[in-house]
Each structure stands twice: as structure tokens, then as C-alpha cells.
Design a protein around this motif. Structure first.
Motif, PDB file in Angstrom:
ATOM      1  N   CYS A  42      49.069  33.792  41.010  1.00 30.52           N
ATOM      2  CA  CYS A  42      49.642  34.445  39.827  1.00 30.52           C
ATOM      3  C   CYS A  42      49.580  35.968  39.958  1.00 30.52           C
ATOM      4  N   ALA A  43      48.481  36.479  40.530  1.00 33.07           N
ATOM      5  CA  ALA A  43      48.362  37.929  40.726  1.00 33.07           C
ATOM      6  C   ALA A  43      49.418  38.433  41.695  1.00 33.07           C
ATOM      7  N   ARG A  44      49.693  37.653  42.739  1.00 34.32           N
ATOM      8  CA  ARG A  44      50.752  38.037  43.668  1.00 34.32           C
ATOM      9  C   ARG A  44      52.113  37.981  42.987  1.00 34.32           C
ATOM     10  N   GLY A  45      52.241  37.112  41.985  1.00 36.20           N
ATOM     11  CA  GLY A  45      53.473  37.059  41.217  1.00 36.20           C
ATOM     12  C   GLY A  45      53.693  38.289  40.356  1.00 36.20           C
ATOM     13  N   LEU A  46      52.642  39.081  40.133  1.00 39.50           N
ATOM     14  CA  LEU A  46      52.750  40.330  39.382  1.00 39.50           C
ATOM     15  C   LEU A  46      52.756  41.547  40.303  1.00 39.50           C
ATOM     16  N   SER A  47      52.769  41.306  41.610  1.00 43.14           N
ATOM     17  CA  SER A  47      52.627  42.388  42.598  1.00 43.14           C
ATOM     18  C   SER A  47      51.386  43.211  42.282  1.00 43.14           C
ATOM     19  N   ALA A  48      50.292  42.514  41.992  1.00 39.07           N
ATOM     20  CA  ALA A  48      49.062  43.185  41.569  1.00 39.07           C
ATOM     21  C   ALA A  48      48.291  43.713  42.769  1.00 39.07           C
ATOM     22  N   THR A  49      47.890  44.970  42.674  1.00 36.70           N
ATOM     23  CA  THR A  49      46.989  45.582  43.644  1.00 36.70           C
ATOM     24  C   THR A  49      45.700  45.914  42.902  1.00 36.70           C
ATOM     25  N   ILE A  50      44.622  45.231  43.258  1.00 35.86           N
ATOM     26  CA  ILE A  50      43.368  45.335  42.511  1.00 35.86           C
ATOM     27  C   ILE A  50      42.294  45.942  43.406  1.00 35.86           C
ATOM     28  N   HIS A  51      41.663  46.990  42.912  1.00 33.66           N
ATOM     29  CA  HIS A  51      40.583  47.645  43.641  1.00 33.66           C
ATOM     30  C   HIS A  51      39.267  47.353  42.912  1.00 33.66           C
ATOM     31  N   TYR A  52      38.389  46.592  43.569  1.00 36.87           N
ATOM     32  CA  TYR A  52      37.085  46.246  42.985  1.00 36.87           C
ATOM     33  C   TYR A  52      36.027  47.203  43.520  1.00 36.87           C
ATOM     34  N   HIS A  53      35.206  47.724  42.610  1.00 32.80           N
ATOM     35  CA  HIS A  53      34.157  48.670  42.973  1.00 32.80           C
ATOM     36  C   HIS A  53      32.786  48.093  42.609  1.00 32.80           C
ATOM     37  N   ASN A  54      31.787  48.426  43.427  1.00 31.08           N
ATOM     38  CA  ASN A  54      30.392  48.017  43.176  1.00 31.08           C
ATOM     39  C   ASN A  54      30.260  46.497  43.045  1.00 31.08           C
ATOM     40  N   LYS A  55      30.721  45.793  44.065  1.00 33.53           N
ATOM     41  CA  LYS A  55      30.706  44.333  44.018  1.00 33.53           C
ATOM     42  C   LYS A  55      29.301  43.748  43.962  1.00 33.53           C
ATOM     43  N   GLU A  56      28.303  44.548  44.294  1.00 33.45           N
ATOM     44  CA  GLU A  56      26.932  44.035  44.218  1.00 33.45           C
ATOM     45  C   GLU A  56      26.514  43.749  42.774  1.00 33.45           C
ATOM     46  N   ASN A  57      27.272  44.279  41.801  1.00 33.23           N
ATOM     47  CA  ASN A  57      26.959  44.069  40.377  1.00 33.23           C
ATOM     48  C   ASN A  57      27.809  42.968  39.751  1.00 33.23           C
ATOM     49  N   ARG A  58      28.471  42.148  40.567  1.00 31.25           N
ATOM     50  CA  ARG A  58      29.317  41.096  40.014  1.00 31.25           C
ATOM     51  C   ARG A  58      28.517  40.147  39.120  1.00 31.25           C
ATOM     52  N   PRO A  59      29.128  39.668  38.024  1.00 28.69           N
ATOM     53  CA  PRO A  59      28.441  38.751  37.105  1.00 28.69           C
ATOM     54  C   PRO A  59      27.924  37.508  37.830  1.00 28.69           C
TER      55      PRO A  59
END
Length: 457
Positions: free
Chosen positions: A209-226
Motif C-alpha cells: 500500500c505504501a508503494r501504491g502511494l509512492s511513499a518515501t519514508i525515513h525512519y530515525h533512531n530505530k533503537e527506540n522502536r516500540p
């Protein structure tokens, strides 16, 4: 007729080949072929050229209208006590008593709210300082040059005739696989294998679905993921916030049960994953909602709950009041900041103006969805801190990270009148000033102000 069926069959086979080998398999492993990144780089170059051409056109056409900028009121930014102290500094004998000049302060605040209140403007799309070749994002667009108009026309053709059908096909594929995959996984017995398959299905479908929106997502500080057993809270701009966050990890959704297509999705999803859906009657029972959420959080093996405490979508400029209910459950809070890059498209959903179908059509005909996501360090309630104070502390951290305005107003004011409790709070603050509870601070502040004035003289 047979030739038509052969052509349709060939097209369908080609589409399935592209979906499976170039979209689904990379989505399952969280890989990207780099097509979207190249597309974004090309867009940046085109928009930079358009910006320079617009600036040159304004210089060549001085009579052309200049885009209007919102924000015509310059607010002091201080509290009622601070502004009252400044008004009373010229008359120290007025401390702790009513002054007729106090009415000036309230008239000033009233006029500011009439001309430009802090709530209404949070629920309307901001106009860009420079046009991004999307007509609806700047109502002050005017003819500049033939080349720019041709580029805009080509953009309309690309967005509506090429990208839109492709995006709709991808979104439909992702949602279909979500219903089918979660329904099949739901028949499996409870086990670690079922949980793993459920997470894989959810991740794959959300990434499609994200590719269907041409979404470019930048995740920061992945060590703090829920983490499991926790509560993820984030600012809320659009329904696709869920898709953005679920691309990097699975969450247990919380919400009201619906009918129609959304109801079908909810029923299929809950078969394989412990989402928390409430009936309309349950939503009104605060104790029942809190009890079910606490039971979910207490099970440390369950997915983290995803909650948007604002309760409504805000236009990517601010963070409004967090409802304290999410912070009364207990457990660890994992704050997340979501900030969209509005150069490529307006992600804000104005639900009072557009229904969900119209909004998705506007989103899918934008250039792209570019977003930054920051995972912030986990937070827990402190000793002597109530749920409302904890909610405000988390909200401030989220707003600071995203460069968003930290507002104390309830997003419910979008549809409802101001609560009497908010009016009484302002009245109580002013009454404290009148009875002189802040007399010492007022006298000190005024004496310091008079001293600085004398030194300047």
C-alpha cells in the motif's frame, strides 16, 4: 472476442508477474529497488527549476500577485500573568486589585481570536511559499511562461493517467492480500508460527500500500522502536499514518468497529492479530475501554498498541492536546513524531471538507508522500505526575522533535464549542491575579522593569 480475452489474460499475467517479483517479494523482506528514490530525485530537480522560473517571472511581471502568507497576527507568546504584569508595571499600586486597563488585554485577545484563532487554522491546508505544480496547493497561481504551463500539463497527464491507475491497482492488491492473508492465518492454531505469519502478512500488505502511494519514508533512531507490551503514541495528520508506521513494525490497532469495506478489513485483521476494536456502545464506557487496553498491555507478548491521542487529524504544523485516557492505562509510552514533506503533496485530511474516498483520490494524484519518522526514547509516568501532566510532557517531546507548534487546545474544537472548564480556567487565573496571589512576583517584576528604564535614561 477471443483475441480480447487473450490480450486481457496476457496483461493480467504480466501484472501478476510485476506484483509478485518486483513488489511483493521486496516488500516481504523490506527491500527497495530504488525506483521511488530516483523518482523523488527527478521531482526535486523539476520543482527547483519551477521555483526559479516562478521567481524570475515575478521579477519580469511586477504587477503579478504575490502569494499571501498566513499568520498576520504577531502574538506576544506570554501567559496571562506575564502580560498582565507588563500592563501593571506603570502602576505598582494596582497590584492585587482590579484595573480598568485589564480590559485592554481581553479586548486584544478577543480581536486576535476573531481575526486569526489558533484552532481553525490547524484544520486547513497551508499554502506553499512556492508552487509545486499541483494547482490545488496554491490558489494564487497565475500564468508565468509557456514552458512552465507545458510542464504542469505533462504533470497532470502523468499523475492522472499513469500514476493514478497504477497506484489504485497496487492499493487494491495490498488490501486484497490483507483480507485473504489474515483470514487464512486466522484459521491456524495459536502458536509462535501463527504470530510470525500474521506479522509477515501485515508488513507485506502495508508495504504494498505504501508503494501504491509512492511513499518515501525515513525512519530515525530505530533503537527506540516500540516494543511488545507498550503503547505507541504519535501525532496525527492523516489516516495513512497507520500505513507509514506499520511499514517498519506491526501494531495492534485501537478503534471503533465499522461496517462496509472497513468492517470487512477489521474482521479479517482481528482473526490473525489481537487488534482492539470497540462497539459504539463500548466506546462511551470509559472504564470498559481502559480495562480492555490494560489487559492487552499486561500481556507482554502482544504487539504494542498504536494510539493517536489527539483524536483528530491536524495539518502537519502543530500538535494539539493529547487525551489523557491513553496515559491512564499504565505501561511504557513510546512517543513517535511524524512529519510530512508538503513539497510533494498535502497529506492532511480535512475530514469536515472531504470524505475518505475524495481524500484518497487527492493523495493518489499528488506527486508522492515523503515523510520523516522519529522514534523517541520510551517514557513512563513520574512520581507525583497525573495522567494529564504526563500527556502534556509526551506531547511537548513529540512537537519539539518535529519542529511543530505545541498547542494546549483540544482538537475537538474542530466540531464542538469550547468547554466551560476551559473558560473557568481562564477566569480562575484572572481572579488569582486580582486577589493578589501573584503580588510578590508582580512587584518584583515591575521594580526590575522601572530600574532598567532608569538605567536606560
Amino acid at each position: 472476442m477471443e483475441n480480447l480475452w487473450c490480450v486481457a489474460g496476457t496483461i493480467f499475467q504480466l501484472w501478476m508477474f510485476v506484483v509478485v517479483f518486483f513488489i511483493m517479494l521486496p516488500a516481504m523482506f523490506g527491500l527497495s529497488l530504488g525506483v521511488t528514490e530516483v523518482y523523488i530525485q527527478v521531482l526535486v530537480k523539476i520543482l527547483e527549476w519551477a521555483t526559479l522560473r516562478i521567481q524570475r517571472g515575478r521579477q519580469e511581471q511586477p504587477s503579478a500577485s504575490v502569494p499571501l502568507h498566513k499568520g498576520i497576527i504577531e502574538r506576544a507568546g506570554g501567559s496571562m500573568e506575564e502580560e498582565m504584569w507588563q500592563l501593571r508595571c506603570s502602576r505598582p499600586e494596582a497590584a492585587g486589585a482590579f484595573c480598568l486597563s485589564d480590559g485592554v488585554y481581553f479586548c486584544k485577545k478577543g480581536l486576535e481570536s476573531i481575526v486569526e484563532d489558533q484552532v481553525t487554522q490547524r484544520f486547513s491546508s497551508e499554502e506553499l511559499a512556492s508552487w509545486n505544480l499541483l494547482t490545488r496547493t496554491n490558489q494564487n497561481f497565475y500564468y508565468i511562461s509557456l514552458r512552465l504551463t507545458i510542464i504542469w500539463g505533462l504533470g497532470v497527464f502523468v499523475r492522472y493517467c499513469i500514476l493514478l491507475p497504477f497506484r489504485i491497482a497496487l492499493a487494491s492488491t495490498g488490501l486484497s492480500w490483507l483480507v485473504i492473508g489474515t483470514s487464512v492465518v486466522g484459521f491456524l492454531p495459536e502458536s509462535s508460527a501463527k504470530n510470525w505469519l500474521s506479522e509477515l502478512v501485515h508488513l507485506t500488505c502495508y508495504r504494498i500500500c505504501a508503494r501504491g502511494l509512492s511513499a518515501t519514508i525515513h525512519y530515525h533512531n530505530k533503537e527506540n522502536r516500540p516494543q511488545k507490551g507498550g503503547i505507541c503514541v504519535a501525532n496525527h495528520t492523516t489516516p495513512i499514518d497507520v500505513v507509514i508506521l506499520a511499514n517498519d513494525g506491526c501494531y495492534a490497532m485501537v478503534g471503533q468497529t465499522h461496517g462496509g469495506l472497513l468492517g470487512i478489513l477489521q474482521k479479517s485483521m482481528v482473526r490473525s492479530c489481537p487488534h482492539v476494536w470497540f462497539e459504539r456502545s463500548e466506546m462511551k464506557d470509559r472504564n470498559a475501554v481502559t480495562s480492555r487496553l490494560r489487559h492487552h498491555v499486561a500481556a507482554k507478548t502482544k504487539l504494542p498498541i498504536l494510539i493517536f491521542p489527539e483524536g483528530t487529524c491536524v495539518n502537519n504544523t502543530s500538535v494539539m492536546m493529547f487525551k489523557k485516557g491513553s496515559f491512564e492505562i499504565g505501561g511504557t509510552i513510546y512517543p513517535v513524531t511524524i512529519k510530512y514533506d508538503r513539497r510533494f503533496g498535502d497529506a492532511f485530511w480535512n475530514s469536515s471538507k472531504y470524505n475518505i474516498v475524495s481524500y484518497l483520490l487527492r493523495t493518489m494524484t499528488s506527486w508522492a508522500i515523503v515523510v520523516n519518522v522519529w522514534y523517541l526514547p520510551p517514557m513512563t509516568i513520574q512520581d507525583g505526575e497525573d495522567a494529564a501532566q504526563f500527556a502534556n510532557r509526551v506531547k511537548s517531546v513529540i512537537a519539539h522533535q518535529g519542529g511543530l507548534l505545541d498547542l494546549a487546545w483540544d482538537g475537538g474544537l474542530k466540531r464542538y464549542k469550547v468547554k466551560d472548564s476551559l473558560k473557568e480556567e481562564q477566569q480562575k487565573t484572572y481572579s488569582n491575579i486580582i486577589v493578589g496571589q501573584n503580588d510578590i512576583r508582580t512587584t518584583k517584576t515591575c521594580s526590575e522593569t522601572r530600574g532598567s528604564i532608569m538605567l536606560d535614561q
